[in-house]
Design a protein around this motif. Structure first.
Motif, PDB file in Angstrom:
ATOM      1  N   GLN A   1       0.824  -1.208   0.000  1.00 34.04           N
ATOM      2  CA  GLN A   1       0.000   0.000   0.000  1.00 34.04           C
ATOM      3  C   GLN A   1       0.859   1.260   0.000  1.00 34.04           C
ATOM      4  N   THR A   2       1.897   1.277   0.818  1.00 39.41           N
ATOM      5  CA  THR A   2       2.705   2.484   0.991  1.00 39.41           C
ATOM      6  C   THR A   2       3.625   2.735  -0.193  1.00 39.41           C
ATOM      7  N   VAL A   3       4.109   1.660  -0.815  1.00 35.03           N
ATOM      8  CA  VAL A   3       5.091   1.781  -1.903  1.00 35.03           C
ATOM      9  C   VAL A   3       4.478   1.198  -3.176  1.00 35.03           C
ATOM     10  N   PRO A   4       3.719   1.968  -3.940  1.00 28.55           N
ATOM     11  CA  PRO A   4       3.081   1.441  -5.156  1.00 28.55           C
ATOM     12  C   PRO A   4       4.102   1.210  -6.265  1.00 28.55           C
ATOM     13  N   SER A   5       3.783   0.282  -7.140  1.00 26.50           N
ATOM     14  CA  SER A   5       4.621   0.006  -8.316  1.00 26.50           C
ATOM     15  C   SER A   5       6.071  -0.251  -7.924  1.00 26.50           C
ATOM     16  N   LEU A   6       6.252  -1.106  -6.918  1.00 23.99           N
ATOM     17  CA  LEU A   6       7.601  -1.401  -6.416  1.00 23.99           C
ATOM     18  C   LEU A   6       8.506  -1.950  -7.508  1.00 23.99           C
ATOM     19  N   GLN A   7       7.918  -2.656  -8.488  1.00 26.60           N
ATOM     20  CA  GLN A   7       8.724  -3.255  -9.556  1.00 26.60           C
ATOM     21  C   GLN A   7       9.493  -2.214 -10.359  1.00 26.60           C
ATOM     22  N   ARG A   8       9.066  -0.957 -10.306  1.00 24.67           N
ATOM     23  CA  ARG A   8       9.781   0.092 -11.019  1.00 24.67           C
ATOM     24  C   ARG A   8      11.205   0.253 -10.501  1.00 24.67           C
ATOM     25  N   LEU A   9      11.431  -0.097  -9.241  1.00 22.45           N
ATOM     26  CA  LEU A   9      12.776   0.029  -8.673  1.00 22.45           C
ATOM     27  C   LEU A   9      13.782  -0.866  -9.388  1.00 22.45           C
ATOM     28  N   ILE A  10      13.342  -2.024  -9.872  1.00 22.00           N
ATOM     29  CA  ILE A  10      14.246  -2.922 -10.595  1.00 22.00           C
ATOM     30  C   ILE A  10      14.719  -2.251 -11.882  1.00 22.00           C
ATOM     31  N   HIS A  11      13.817  -1.647 -12.619  1.00 20.56           N
ATOM     32  CA  HIS A  11      14.199  -0.951 -13.844  1.00 20.56           C
ATOM     33  C   HIS A  11      15.110   0.237 -13.531  1.00 20.56           C
TER      34      HIS A  11
END
Length: 460
Positions: A432-442
């Motif tokens: 909930q707090t950190v949306p679209s966490l997968q963006r960090l990998i990119h």
């Protein structure tokens, strides 16, 4: 029944639905050549047949219902291995994305305190023919570093070694709670409690810190961190993402400018967090800070003896636009902290490291996170892993991705481990707090690419 040390019980007492206190990891394997379609099923059958457990794998809280019962260990006389060793499959199309979705779901659920608090999920159905193993154990039993080492006990460097070993096997050499430069930083939260009686050692150490902070503008102290979206109260759902990078690629950036591998890792994370927060319109003007466990041993090859490790606070220089300048600013911050702590005794180092982490122990107190500044914005841990390629019953270990703990005020945790010639990153965050966490990998990849271009420009 056995008495439970405070460094164990605190993780049980602080646990709630929103704050699971287990550590985990996802391992990715390639089956050996010639493995049949029933290879994974056979592994599960063999795992369930290994019923002679090392002691800690048979322990549970004496009375899971009462708080007092979480201060004593009891031993289960009978283990339901069909419950603890689970056979799973990813839904179609069986991409890594679906595997991460399952891992996210598993990592967000509490372990059953009426049973020994560990689970293993063996997962097949991945589109490229590989299989995965997700494990989680309660932090009261093992910290993240010890759990990683226990898993490694089941592996072999010989691809032709077809003997099956389970991490919980009693006859295997067990990993004790770790010390030294590979220690899990969250264990220092317990030290803040258990070492409270030696707080007098903090007085001279505090004076040194004050002096260092006054004369060295690169030195970063706790509570210098700005408020960010990463430092808010969290919910119970988790999101997990992971990726692998070649060690030589990361090392080459550091070697070009005299920086360490860990400096480059921190710069990668800094650049990724900067880009992510910019996307969320949430990048503060002031630099983010990170808690970083560092080795404080001198480079002198003749130096030996004693532990030399500290949990230091480092600037991530997210307010610096140029990637190379950002990395060198991070390096200066880490070096400043190491110089200061190099002047302290081992006991003072442990005490101050515990104090740096101690606000995390107070995060469950209602209102604490909202009313106080974060001691740091994120935890970034680099845990030593296997130096050589490892195998499990002939299956090659392709990746080992840590999944740590997030807390109120610390909604994201980045942990990486070395694995032969690669670095495996595991990132866990509050869904909930950190949306679209997968963006960090990119963004991690983009950040490393920017650093490569920047150092290449300096050598032209």
């Amino acid at each position: 029944m056995n008495y439970m040390p405070v460094t164990d019980s605190m993780f049980l007492l602080a646990e709630s639905r929103e704050h699971p206190m287990h550590v985990g990891g996802l391992q990715l394997f390639s089956p050996p050549e010639g493995a049949g379609p029933d290879f994974v099923s056979k592994i599960i059958d063999e795992a369930r047949s290994h019923t002679d457990l090392a002691p800690r794998f048979g322990m549970r809280p004496a009375d899971p219902v009462s708080s007092v019962g979480n201060l004593w260990w009891a031993k289960n006389q009978k283990i339901d291995f069909e419950y603890h060793v689970r056979h799973s499959a990813v839904p179609r199309p069986g991409r890594i994305r679906e595997l991460f979705q399952l891992t996210s779901r598993w990592h967000g659920t509490l372990l059953d305190r009426h049973r020994p608090m560990w689970e293993m999920h063996v997962v097949e159905g991945i589109e490229d023919g590989r299989f995965a193993v997700y494990t989680k154990v309660h932090h009261s039993l093992f910290d993240g570093v010890s759990a990683l080492r226990v898993m490694q006990n089941a592996l072999s460097e010989d691809p032709d070694d077809l003997e099956f070993r389970a991490p919980w096997d009693k006859h295997e050499k067990r990993s004790k709670p770790s010390t030294g430069s590979s220690r899990n930083p969250l264990s220092l939260v317990g030290d803040a409690v258990s070492l409270g009686t030696t707080a007098a050692g903090l007085v001279p150490a505090s004076m040194k810190i004050i002096g260092t902070a006054m004369r060295d503008h690169n030195f970063t102290t706790p509570f210098e961190a700005p408020r960010t979206m990463l430092n808010a109260p969290i919910g119970g759902a988790r999101r997990f993402v992971a990726q692998t990078w070649e060690i030589d690629r990361v090392k080459s950036v550091g070697e070009a400018v005299g920086a360490t591998l860990n400096d480059v890792v921190l710069a990668m994370c800094s650049g990724a967090l900067r880009k992510y927060l910019m996307e969320q319109n949430a990048l503060p003007d002031k630099s983010l800070t990170s808690m970083v466990p560092v080795s404080l041993r001198p480079d002198d090859p003749d130096h030996s003896g004693g532990n030399a490790v500290g949990a230091v606070i480092a600037s991530l220089a997210t307010d610096v636009e140029d990637p190379l300048e950002r990395m060198m600013a991070i390096r200066e911050s880490v070096q400043s902290a190491k110089r200061m702590m190099g002047e302290l005794s081992p006991l003072q180092i442990m005490l101050l490291s515990a104090v740096n982490m101690s606000p995390l122990a107070m995060s469950p107190i209602p209102g604490f996170v909202s009313l106080t500044r974060p001691p740091f914005n994120v935890i970034i841990s680099n845990v030593p892993g296997p130096r050589n390629r490892m195998y499990w019953k002939g299956a090659r270990l392709d990746g080992v991705y840590p999944a740590s703990i997030v807390l109120d005020g610390q909604a994201i945790n980045i942990t990486l481990t070395s694995n032969a010639d690669q670095l495996d990153f595991g990132i866990i965050g509050c869904r909930q707090t950190v949306p679209s966490l997968q963006r960090l990998i990119h963004h991690l990849e983009d950040s490393l690419t920017e650093l490569e271009k920047a150092v290449a420009a300096t050598t032209v």
